[in-house]
Design a protein around this motif. Structure first.
Motif, PDB file in Angstrom:
ATOM      1  N   GLU A 168     -49.891  22.662  -3.896  1.00 27.34           N
ATOM      2  CA  GLU A 168     -48.590  22.085  -3.602  1.00 27.34           C
ATOM      3  C   GLU A 168     -47.690  23.204  -3.097  1.00 27.34           C
ATOM      4  N   GLU A 169     -47.007  22.934  -2.000  1.00 20.43           N
ATOM      5  CA  GLU A 169     -46.126  23.941  -1.402  1.00 20.43           C
ATOM      6  C   GLU A 169     -44.780  23.305  -1.094  1.00 20.43           C
ATOM      7  N   LYS A 170     -43.769  24.171  -0.988  1.00 18.55           N
ATOM      8  CA  LYS A 170     -42.410  23.703  -0.701  1.00 18.55           C
ATOM      9  C   LYS A 170     -41.962  24.298   0.630  1.00 18.55           C
ATOM     10  N   TYR A 171     -41.355  23.484   1.465  1.00 12.57           N
ATOM     11  CA  TYR A 171     -40.840  23.935   2.760  1.00 12.57           C
ATOM     12  C   TYR A 171     -39.380  23.533   2.867  1.00 12.57           C
ATOM     13  N   GLN A 172     -38.603  24.334   3.561  1.00 15.20           N
ATOM     14  CA  GLN A 172     -37.171  24.060   3.599  1.00 15.20           C
ATOM     15  C   GLN A 172     -36.585  24.564   4.914  1.00 15.20           C
ATOM     16  N   ARG A 177     -28.767  19.255  13.436  1.00 15.72           N
ATOM     17  CA  ARG A 177     -30.034  18.731  12.928  1.00 15.72           C
ATOM     18  C   ARG A 177     -29.986  18.809  11.402  1.00 15.72           C
ATOM     19  N   ALA A 178     -30.502  17.762  10.750  1.00 15.28           N
ATOM     20  CA  ALA A 178     -30.452  17.741   9.289  1.00 15.28           C
ATOM     21  C   ALA A 178     -31.276  18.867   8.690  1.00 15.28           C
ATOM     22  N   ALA A 179     -30.735  19.437   7.613  1.00 13.51           N
ATOM     23  CA  ALA A 179     -31.564  20.317   6.780  1.00 13.51           C
ATOM     24  C   ALA A 179     -32.578  19.437   6.056  1.00 13.51           C
ATOM     25  N   GLU A 180     -33.793  19.932   5.875  1.00 10.64           N
ATOM     26  CA  GLU A 180     -34.793  19.164   5.138  1.00 10.64           C
ATOM     27  C   GLU A 180     -35.441  20.025   4.065  1.00 10.64           C
ATOM     28  N   ARG A 181     -35.847  19.371   3.006  1.00 11.81           N
ATOM     29  CA  ARG A 181     -36.693  20.032   1.998  1.00 11.81           C
ATOM     30  C   ARG A 181     -37.920  19.156   1.806  1.00 11.81           C
ATOM     31  N   ILE A 182     -39.083  19.759   1.880  1.00 10.71           N
ATOM     32  CA  ILE A 182     -40.325  18.986   1.885  1.00 10.71           C
ATOM     33  C   ILE A 182     -41.323  19.610   0.904  1.00 10.71           C
ATOM     34  N   TYR A 183     -41.806  18.779   0.008  1.00 10.36           N
ATOM     35  CA  TYR A 183     -42.886  19.215  -0.885  1.00 10.36           C
ATOM     36  C   TYR A 183     -44.173  18.512  -0.442  1.00 10.36           C
ATOM     37  N   ILE A 184     -45.211  19.280  -0.209  1.00  8.73           N
ATOM     38  CA  ILE A 184     -46.492  18.681   0.190  1.00  8.73           C
ATOM     39  C   ILE A 184     -47.563  19.090  -0.812  1.00  8.73           C
ATOM     40  N   LYS A 185     -48.202  18.086  -1.384  1.00  7.36           N
ATOM     41  CA  LYS A 185     -49.311  18.341  -2.308  1.00  7.36           C
ATOM     42  C   LYS A 185     -50.564  17.752  -1.676  1.00  7.36           C
ATOM     43  N   ASP A 186     -51.600  18.589  -1.540  1.00 10.14           N
ATOM     44  CA  ASP A 186     -52.824  18.152  -0.866  1.00 10.14           C
ATOM     45  C   ASP A 186     -54.040  18.329  -1.756  1.00 10.14           C
ATOM     46  N   LEU A 216     -46.093  20.629   7.919  1.00 11.17           N
ATOM     47  CA  LEU A 216     -47.480  20.147   7.916  1.00 11.17           C
ATOM     48  C   LEU A 216     -48.447  21.171   8.490  1.00 11.17           C
ATOM     49  N   GLU A 217     -48.052  21.771   9.597  1.00  8.82           N
ATOM     50  CA  GLU A 217     -49.004  22.664  10.259  1.00  8.82           C
ATOM     51  C   GLU A 217     -49.128  24.003   9.532  1.00  8.82           C
ATOM     52  N   VAL A 218     -48.042  24.438   8.874  1.00 11.49           N
ATOM     53  CA  VAL A 218     -48.175  25.624   8.022  1.00 11.49           C
ATOM     54  C   VAL A 218     -49.117  25.288   6.864  1.00 11.49           C
ATOM     55  N   GLN A 219     -48.932  24.077   6.333  1.00  7.84           N
ATOM     56  CA  GLN A 219     -49.790  23.617   5.238  1.00  7.84           C
ATOM     57  C   GLN A 219     -51.256  23.558   5.699  1.00  7.84           C
TER      58      GLN A 219
END
Ligand code: FES
Ligand code: FES
Lengths: 456, 163
Positions: A197-201, A302-311, A386-389
């Motif tokens: 699981e990683e966090k992107y912001q 552009r909106a700031a985003e925070r994204i958690y991706i668990k794979d 996604l692509e960093v992930q």
């Protein structure tokens, strides 16, 4: 050179077109290099009035009182406009595509919800007098606690930003976020060889067009009004202006033209309705143009985003589960963010076939500058994440990142997580072509794969 | 504000006007004389869209009081093409896709002209330096730099890549 099979995009491709790789001059370029291209502000009108906006110095505050008397005494000031002058003050741009509720005042009256929010418009004969008048408007505020973080804003007890929603998030058909549910991610995580699981912001990003946002409205004959604008969205602007002004559409005319840089930053409807109204009330041409400071500070980024991706991924390279929590910082008002958040949800598994997907995509209200459209909004930051992930996953299982993507790329006939069948897929071929152009070696097995299943 | 008389040379004309003493050259050109090729992107000296030549030197017209131009010679993009014949810089910008939205283009061409007028054979670094005060948000600058170098080569009598 690369050879592409004619079967890819066969339906989309019109074989009579031969434009790719052919240089065509821009149709407007001679005007650009001679200075004859007419931008909206290149028009001059006798009797032009300048509009200057009084803006909130607070991120969040109650408005206790507004006193314009000193402004009206400034030589050259013609009149002021406040919320009481706006026929239908509360709007939201996307009401045109059934986004509800109306949540933004054209001019603030009871509260300000972000720093720089519009409160009083001052009309004057010169820019200098308009600025002077705006400086003399006295607004008394009672500052309120503010919230600037998307996850903080969702916690119980967080300051309520926008009363029209009654909560700090946009509600999607009764749900607190836009959801995608496909398969069973929890079961798949339990079965996966690896789970990460990683966090992107990201931060808000300002388009910073070289020409700032603006328009000029001119009273025509027969009680009609023409607006020369650099909007990227003429009909959105026409429709929203008519609704805000409660005016028959035929009384308003929008003239667009060359936009001096937009990048999505000029699709909101901000300057035109107030300039229309000012011209109607003053019966003179009115120009409302953002200064460079206003463009940088108050135009939607552009909106700031925070994204958690668990794979969940297998040693053989298959991604079997992806769970995403995504937060879009809409700022104080909706503008285009409810739509961008939906795009983000649909996009989030990426162009990969993953049998178990779970996405919660939140459109969150905070006391930051309202965000809105910018090139690919809703998917751009997600793609970065996604692509960093994907690179991290490939490294984790010791696979080549190109081969890893080819293996997981969706094929024709695959069911996407949001329930649509994949057609016209060409990602495998794109990656193969990119690898070839970049001299990136990929294995024979991956060279033989195709977007048409069961070669794999 | 005081009204003051002003006489100066603008492109091919002698100008005589009464102006408010606080009027900027940019405002005089655009709002009073109707010469709108020169753009305002910031009105505070940070974007270069308002670049003009004063006695041959590039200046930001939003920061210059018009009154300071008394007796001087001002050149804007309107005066760059010669009776309808495009300047090599203008053709190079067209051919080289050096203009997209076009808002920075007048200032860019003027800044480039100032460079080529004093240095007909600039290297890439000198071109970059000459336009370093001009912001372009569309092109990414590379096509602009290439166009300026191509125009310089043509003006020195060299051949250009494409017609
Ligand atoms: S308008 Fe003069 S530098 Fe930007
Ligand atoms: S072409 Fe748009 S700013 Fe340069």
């Amino acid at each position: 050179m690369l050879e592409y099979s004619s079967k890819y995009f066969a339906e989309e491709r019109n074989q009579s077109l031969h434009e790719v790789g052919v240089e065509r001059p821009r149709s407007d370029v001679q005007g650009h290099v001679t200075g004859r291209t007419q931008f909206y502000a290149d028009r001059n009108f006798p009797g032009l009035l300048h509009l200057k906006m009084v803006r909130s110095p607070h991120h969040h505050a109650r408005i206790k009182s507004i006193d314009v008397s000193k402004a009206l005494k400034v030589p050259g000031v013609v009149r002021v406009l406040t919320a009481a002058d706006i026929p239908s003050n509360i709007y939201t741009i996307l009401c045109l595509i059934q986004v509800e509720p109306n949540d933004e005042p054209v001019l603030a009256f009871d509260k300000v919800r972000y720093k720089g929010e519009q409160i009083v418009a001052v009309l004057a004969d010169s820019q200098r007098a308009a600025r002077e008048g705006a400086a003399r408007v006295k607004v008394v505020y009672e500052p309120l606690p503010a919230v600037f973080d998307v996850e903080e804003a969702l916690k119980p007890g967080a300051p309520l930003v926008n009363e029209y929603h009654g909560r700090n998030w946009f509600t999607y058909e009764g749900h607190h976020c836009r959801r995608v549910r496909h398969g069973d991610v929890e079961k798949a995580f339990a079965a996966a060889d690896h789970v990460i699981e990683e966090k992107y912001q990201s931060s808000p990003i300002e388009h910073a067009p070289t020409e700032t946002t603006g328009c000029i409205v001119v009273p025509d004959s027969n009680d009609r009004f023409t607006c020369y604008s650099n909007t990227q969205a003429l009909y959105f602007t026409l429709d929203n202006s008519a609704l805000i002004l409660k005016s028959p559409f035929h009384k308003l005319r929008l003239v667009g033209g060359t936009v001096g840089g937009g990048f999505g930053g000029k699709v909101d409807v901000i300057v035109e309705p107030i300039a229309f109204l000012a011209a109607m009330l003053a019966r003179r041409p009115v120009k409302y143009e953002f200064s460079r400071e206003e463009e940088m500070q108050v135009s939607s980024p552009r909106a700031a985003e925070r994204i958690y991706i668990k794979d969940g991924v297998m040693n053989d390279g298959r991604i079997i589960a992806r769970k995403v929590r995504l937060y879009v910082d809409a700022g104080a008002y909706s503008r285009h963010s409810p739509y961008g958040t939906t795009k983000a949800a649909a996009h989030m598994p990426g162009p990969y076939t993953i049998p178990n997907v779970w996405v919660d995509s939140h459109c969150v209200y905070t006391n930051r500058t309202p965000s809105s459209a910018m090139r690919g909004f809703g998917v751009t930051i997600g793609d970065f994440a996604l692509e960093v992930q994907m690179d991290k996953l490939a490294r984790l299982i010791g696979m080549d990142p190109m081969e890893f993507r080819i293996l997981n790329a969706y094929r024709d006939g695959d069911l996407k997580a949001h329930g649509k069948e994949t057609t016209g897929a060409a990602l495998v071929e794109c990656i193969q072509a990119a690898a070839q152009l970049a001299d990136w070696p990929i294995g024979e097995r991956y060279k033989a794969m195709s977007s048409q299943r069961k070669g794999a | 504000m005081n009204r003051i008389p002003l006489r100066f040379h603008l492109n091919d004309a002698e100008i005589g006007e009464f102006i408010d003493s606080g009027t900027t050259l940019l405002s005089l050109l655009r709002d009073k004389l109707g010469l709108t090729a020169t753009k305002s992107g910031c009105n505070q000296g940070s974007c270069g869209a308002c670049t003009v030549l004063i006695n041959g030197a590039p200046q930001l017209s939003c920061l210059v009081l018009a009154a300071r131009c008394e007796g001087k010679s001002v050149a804007t993009l309107e005066g760059v093409s010669d009776n309808g014949t495009l300047h090599p810089l203008q053709r190079a910008f067209m051919d080289g896709f050096a203009a997209q939205c076009g808002f920075c283009t007048p200032g860019m061409i003027i800044a480039a002209k100032a460079l080529l007028d004093r240095n007909p054979d600039p290297d890439r670094g000198e071109v970059i330096d000459a336009i370093s005060g001009n912001i372009c948000r569309c092109t990414g600058y590379e096509p602009i730099i290439d166009a300026i170098l191509a125009a310089a080569a043509e003006m020195r009598g060299g051949k250009r890549k494409s017609a």
